[in-house]
Structure formats: C-alpha cells, structure tokens
Design an enzyme around this catalytic site. Sequence first.
Site, PDB file in Angstrom:
ATOM      1  N   TYR A  25      -9.594  -0.760  16.620  1.00 44.16           N
ATOM      2  CA  TYR A  25      -8.396  -0.020  16.218  1.00 44.16           C
ATOM      3  C   TYR A  25      -8.099   0.965  17.340  1.00 44.16           C
ATOM      4  O   TYR A  25      -8.893   1.883  17.580  1.00 44.16           O
ATOM      5  CB  TYR A  25      -8.632   0.737  14.903  1.00 44.16           C
ATOM      6  CG  TYR A  25      -8.648  -0.147  13.672  1.00 44.16           C
ATOM      7  CD1 TYR A  25      -9.788  -0.860  13.312  1.00 44.16           C
ATOM      8  CD2 TYR A  25      -7.524  -0.257  12.863  1.00 44.16           C
ATOM      9  CE1 TYR A  25      -9.802  -1.659  12.174  1.00 44.16           C
ATOM     10  CE2 TYR A  25      -7.538  -1.059  11.716  1.00 44.16           C
ATOM     11  CZ  TYR A  25      -8.675  -1.760  11.387  1.00 44.16           C
ATOM     12  OH  TYR A  25      -8.687  -2.551  10.260  1.00 44.16           O
ATOM     13  N   PRO A  54      -0.615  -2.144   6.268  1.00 48.57           N
ATOM     14  CA  PRO A  54      -1.820  -2.956   6.483  1.00 48.57           C
ATOM     15  C   PRO A  54      -2.968  -2.274   7.232  1.00 48.57           C
ATOM     16  O   PRO A  54      -4.077  -2.813   7.261  1.00 48.57           O
ATOM     17  CB  PRO A  54      -1.301  -4.152   7.291  1.00 48.57           C
ATOM     18  CG  PRO A  54      -0.040  -3.684   7.926  1.00 48.57           C
ATOM     19  CD  PRO A  54       0.544  -2.672   7.004  1.00 48.57           C
TER      20      PRO A  54
HETATM   21  P1  FAD Z   1       0.877 -12.393  -2.744  1.00 48.74           P
HETATM   22  O1  FAD Z   1      -0.191 -12.775  -1.793  1.00 48.74           O
HETATM   23  O2  FAD Z   1       2.180 -11.955  -2.208  1.00 48.74           O
HETATM   24  O3  FAD Z   1       1.082 -13.618  -3.732  1.00 48.74           O
HETATM   25  C1  FAD Z   1       2.197 -13.710  -4.607  1.00 48.74           C
HETATM   26  C2  FAD Z   1       2.524 -15.167  -4.852  1.00 48.74           C
HETATM   27  O4  FAD Z   1       3.562 -15.234  -5.819  1.00 48.74           O
HETATM   28  C3  FAD Z   1       3.040 -15.865  -3.604  1.00 48.74           C
HETATM   29  O5  FAD Z   1       2.330 -17.063  -3.377  1.00 48.74           O
HETATM   30  C4  FAD Z   1       4.515 -16.094  -3.908  1.00 48.74           C
HETATM   31  O6  FAD Z   1       5.016 -17.282  -3.305  1.00 48.74           O
HETATM   32  C5  FAD Z   1       4.517 -16.204  -5.418  1.00 48.74           C
HETATM   33  N1  FAD Z   1       5.815 -15.870  -6.014  1.00 48.74           N
HETATM   34  C6  FAD Z   1       6.673 -14.879  -5.659  1.00 48.74           C
HETATM   35  N2  FAD Z   1       7.764 -14.891  -6.432  1.00 48.74           N
HETATM   36  C7  FAD Z   1       7.602 -15.908  -7.305  1.00 48.74           C
HETATM   37  C8  FAD Z   1       8.418 -16.439  -8.355  1.00 48.74           C
HETATM   38  N3  FAD Z   1       9.612 -15.902  -8.647  1.00 48.74           N
HETATM   39  N4  FAD Z   1       7.953 -17.504  -9.038  1.00 48.74           N
HETATM   40  C9  FAD Z   1       6.741 -18.044  -8.759  1.00 48.74           C
HETATM   41  N5  FAD Z   1       5.934 -17.587  -7.774  1.00 48.74           N
HETATM   42  C10 FAD Z   1       6.367 -16.539  -7.055  1.00 48.74           C
HETATM   43  N6  FAD Z   1      -4.906  -6.972   2.803  1.00 48.74           N
HETATM   44  C11 FAD Z   1      -6.235  -6.784   2.921  1.00 48.74           C
HETATM   45  O7  FAD Z   1      -6.904  -6.534   1.906  1.00 48.74           O
HETATM   46  N7  FAD Z   1      -6.903  -6.894   4.121  1.00 48.74           N
HETATM   47  C12 FAD Z   1      -6.231  -7.137   5.272  1.00 48.74           C
HETATM   48  O8  FAD Z   1      -6.847  -7.277   6.331  1.00 48.74           O
HETATM   49  C13 FAD Z   1      -4.801  -7.283   5.191  1.00 48.74           C
HETATM   50  N8  FAD Z   1      -4.078  -7.523   6.302  1.00 48.74           N
HETATM   51  C14 FAD Z   1      -2.743  -7.796   6.190  1.00 48.74           C
HETATM   52  C15 FAD Z   1      -2.054  -8.109   7.343  1.00 48.74           C
HETATM   53  C16 FAD Z   1      -0.709  -8.405   7.260  1.00 48.74           C
HETATM   54  C17 FAD Z   1       0.044  -8.723   8.517  1.00 48.74           C
HETATM   55  C18 FAD Z   1      -0.047  -8.427   5.987  1.00 48.74           C
HETATM   56  C19 FAD Z   1       1.423  -8.775   5.884  1.00 48.74           C
HETATM   57  C20 FAD Z   1      -0.736  -8.116   4.843  1.00 48.74           C
HETATM   58  C21 FAD Z   1      -2.081  -7.797   4.925  1.00 48.74           C
HETATM   59  N9  FAD Z   1      -2.825  -7.480   3.792  1.00 48.74           N
HETATM   60  C22 FAD Z   1      -4.161  -7.216   3.902  1.00 48.74           C
HETATM   61  C23 FAD Z   1      -2.179  -7.442   2.471  1.00 48.74           C
HETATM   62  C24 FAD Z   1      -2.372  -8.722   1.653  1.00 48.74           C
HETATM   63  O9  FAD Z   1      -1.946  -9.846   2.395  1.00 48.74           O
HETATM   64  C25 FAD Z   1      -1.614  -8.625   0.331  1.00 48.74           C
HETATM   65  O10 FAD Z   1      -1.858  -7.371  -0.265  1.00 48.74           O
HETATM   66  C26 FAD Z   1      -2.011  -9.749  -0.638  1.00 48.74           C
HETATM   67  O11 FAD Z   1      -1.421 -10.960  -0.255  1.00 48.74           O
HETATM   68  C27 FAD Z   1      -1.588  -9.442  -2.090  1.00 48.74           C
HETATM   69  O12 FAD Z   1      -1.919 -10.516  -2.917  1.00 48.74           O
HETATM   70  P2  FAD Z   1      -1.084 -10.859  -4.224  1.00 48.74           P
HETATM   71  O13 FAD Z   1      -1.739 -12.044  -4.838  1.00 48.74           O
HETATM   72  O14 FAD Z   1      -0.910  -9.620  -5.025  1.00 48.74           O
HETATM   73  O15 FAD Z   1       0.377 -11.207  -3.700  1.00 48.74           O
HETATM   74  C1  DHB Z   2      -6.456  -7.699   9.947  1.00 49.25           C
HETATM   75  C2  DHB Z   2      -5.452  -7.129   9.204  1.00 49.25           C
HETATM   76  C3  DHB Z   2      -5.482  -5.788   8.942  1.00 49.25           C
HETATM   77  O1  DHB Z   2      -4.507  -5.216   8.210  1.00 49.25           O
HETATM   78  C4  DHB Z   2      -6.510  -4.985   9.415  1.00 49.25           C
HETATM   79  O2  DHB Z   2      -6.504  -3.657   9.151  1.00 49.25           O
HETATM   80  C5  DHB Z   2      -7.522  -5.561  10.142  1.00 49.25           C
HETATM   81  C6  DHB Z   2      -7.495  -6.933  10.413  1.00 49.25           C
HETATM   82  C7  DHB Z   2      -6.417  -9.156  10.218  1.00 49.25           C
HETATM   83  O3  DHB Z   2      -5.416  -9.793   9.883  1.00 49.25           O
HETATM   84  O4  DHB Z   2      -7.376  -9.683  10.808  1.00 49.25           O
END
Ligand code: FAD
Ligand code: DHB
Length: 394
Positions: free
Chosen positions: A204, A296
Amino acid sequence: MSGERVAVGIVGAGPAGLLLSHLLHLAGIDSVVLENRSREDVEGTIRAGVLEQGTVDLLTEAGVGSRLHREASFHRGVYLRFAGATHHIDMQELTGGKRVTVYAQHEVIKDLVAARLAAGGDIRFGVSDVALEAIETGRPALRFTSGGEPRRIECDFIAGCDGSHGVSRHSLPAGTLQRYERIYPFGWFGVLVEAPPSSDELIYASHDRGFALVSTRSPTLQRMYLQCDPGDDVADWSDDRIWAEFRVRLETRDGWAPIEGPITQKVIVGMRSLVHEPMRHGRLFLAGDAAHVVPPTGAKGLNLAVADVRLLARALASFYRTKDESLLARYSDDCLRRIWKGQRFSWWLTTLLHRSDSDTAFDRRRQLAELDYITSSRAAMTSLAENYVGLPFE
Ligand code: FAD
Ligand code: DHB
C-alpha cells in the site's frame, strides 16, 4: 404462470447470496437464488482479492475451503510505502496468528456455486424482471421472468443480496431506510498484469501523486491499482502512462521497481462509503453491498457481506428450529455494529493513503506524520493489523 414455494428466496448470486444459500442448506433449510447475470459472467467478474481470517475460517468450517487452502496466497502482513521507504506490518505476529489471505472473489464464487450445485441447490442464472412482493406479510413472494416465462415463488423470507445496484432495497416503502453516505473525489484504476509477483506481500503506497497498490492473483497474474480521477476514461490511460505512474508512485530510495508485463484488463471504480439502516423490513433482510458499500482500500466489502449472512443464516436456523424470532429481530443491529467499524476503518485507511485536490500542504505533512507514527508505534500498528485481518465476528 407457475407457482412454487421455498423457505428462503435469495436475490443475487454474489458472495452474500451464494454463501447464505450454502449455510442455510447446512442447517437443513431450502432456498432459491435468483441471479440476473449468466453463470459465466458471475464466475468471471474480477473484484475483491483479500479475505479476512474469519472469512477463511467460516468458508473452511462450511466445507468450501479446500481449493482456497491449496491455491490462495497466505501472507503474514502487508507493506506500507511512503517517502521512498518500505515498512512491513507483521499482522500475524501483532494479532496472535491471523493472516492475510489473497484469493480472488470469483474463485470464492466458483467454489460456492460448485458446492450448491453438487448438493442439488437451486440457482437460477440469467433471470430478469425480479420483483419483490408482500414483504410486509407472512407470505412474501418473488416474481421474475425465466426463459421468457413469468414465474412466482412464494417464500417465508426474502434475502436481498443483490449488491449496490439491486432491486431489493428499492422494494421498501419510501422513507423506510436511513441513508448515510460519503463520496470520495477519487477512484481506483485497476489492472491485471501478466507477470510474476513484484512483491512477496501486498504494498500500500502513499505518494505525493496519489495512492498505488500492488496485489497479486497467481504466480503469473498480478493485480495492481492506481488512484485516479473517477471521471477518467480508460481509453486515456495507455499502458505506457500506467507503468510510468506505477514506477513513480512505488519508487523507493533503493531503486525498487515493479515487474512489468502485458496489461490484460483495465477498469475504473468509483469510491464511496454508504450505509442503509435498518437492514430489515418485514420479511425482507438486506445483506452485503445491498445494504452497505465501503471504499475498497481496507479490503472489507466482501468480508462484511460474509459476516452479514453468517448472522442471517444463524437467525433463520434458530427461527426454523424453535420458532424463536429474537435473533431475526436483532439481525440489523447486530450487523450494523460491526459494519460501522468496517466503515470507519475503510474511511480512515482511504483518507490516510489518498491525495485529494482539496488537500493542503499541511494535510500532506499530517498524512506523512500519521504513517510515520503507525510504522513506529506497536500500539498503532496493532490497531491497523487487527482491523485489516478482521475484527472478531461477535
Ligand atoms: P455482489 O457481489 O454485488 O453480488 C450481487 C449479485 O446480485 C450480483 O451477481 C448481481 O448480478 C446480482 N443482481 C443485482 N441485481 C439483481 C437483480 N435485479 N436480480 C437478480 N440479481 C441481481 N472486498 C473485500 O472484502 N476485499 C477486497 O479485497 C475487495 N476488493 C475490491 C476491489 C474492487 C476493485 C472492488 C470493486 C470491490 C472490492 N471489494 C473487496 C468489495 C467486494 O467486491 C464487494 O463488497 C462484494 O462483491 C459484495 O458482495 P455481495 O454478494 O454483497 O454483492
Ligand atoms: C485487492 C483489493 C483491495 O481492495 C485491497 O485493499 C487489496 C487487494 C485485490 O483486488 O487484490
């Protein structure tokens, strides 16, 4: 129109929805998962990478951790880099053995989908027009279209696990939810790089030109992020410009440079902090990004989603065992206590490491002083470590 009935109707096959369905199955409770994307799309979307120790332990106990234990990278801690020097935070030592696990979100999803399907679980991919009905009654229902046919499934409960752009939250009557939000004036430019790892653990980096993060996916594929303007266009970032920026922001006085390689994916993500309260209305329970979003930087989003569904599965299991609704009644409050700590940590790490146009020279000096403090005080380092590897579930 076909009419079906199931105990729990789950909207969304992300980590929250799939894990909930699996945990309910282990407790003998049937569910259906409705997902509007295809299985290939859900299993191929690149998002999170870092799992808290509690998430790894839960997946392991639930019998979906075997590939994770074979293929994930387990790190003792992370590196903080600023002012041309690198500082290791040994989180394993500081937290009495908790580690940082790097295992991609879509791999967690593949493992959960495989486990559900192997157990005869019901996941309907590629459905459309999902709508929630009668959530304030004892007989809520999900309407949707599948293969061109209208469908309706009656449930005892509905779990809204459909992420930040889903339909569940919007099914609540206006004015039911309190919304707390902060939008940041920067985003992340994420790339996938075909190269060996540049570092044995995540870096980081806070630089005068902005934040940079070195993460990993496999011995041949790396994940890296750069702070950017959220309004930037991916097309304006050539590979040369990306590498020049990484080299500058990650430079050290002893000449460290990232290992470069072909960039196979570029994406820009906005950053915000968002909480909706309460996470329950009638027979609808919200979980994961459907209720709350973090920037994130702290790697908390997926982990908070996992913590939510752990409590929801437990509360539903208690209800079906004894008809006792007390855990369901406490669900929102119990989740929110931990969520707000995750929000605080994600906000804090984000503002510590990123540069904002409104920052003054004073603000930068203050950031550098705080980084110096964190990397020289065991108490401060421990606070960072215990939040990063994950606060206890209870
Ligand atoms: P989502 O993963 O968004 O799943 C929701 C699902 O619902 C999706 O598949 C979607 O298609 C579906 N859906 C939506 N609307 C509808 C509808 N109307 N009908 C039917 N289905 C629908 N988190 C961490 O803990 N560690 C990390 O390192 C980290 N890094 C990240 C890096 C990036 C670049 C990003 C963008 C996010 C990161 N996150 C991280 C966050 C993490 O990806 C999300 O918090 C996580 O995906 C949340 O899970 P969820 O199941 O709540 O929602
Ligand atoms: C990754 C994502 C994150 O948000 C983070 O804090 C560290 C690593 C990853 O996608 O690998």
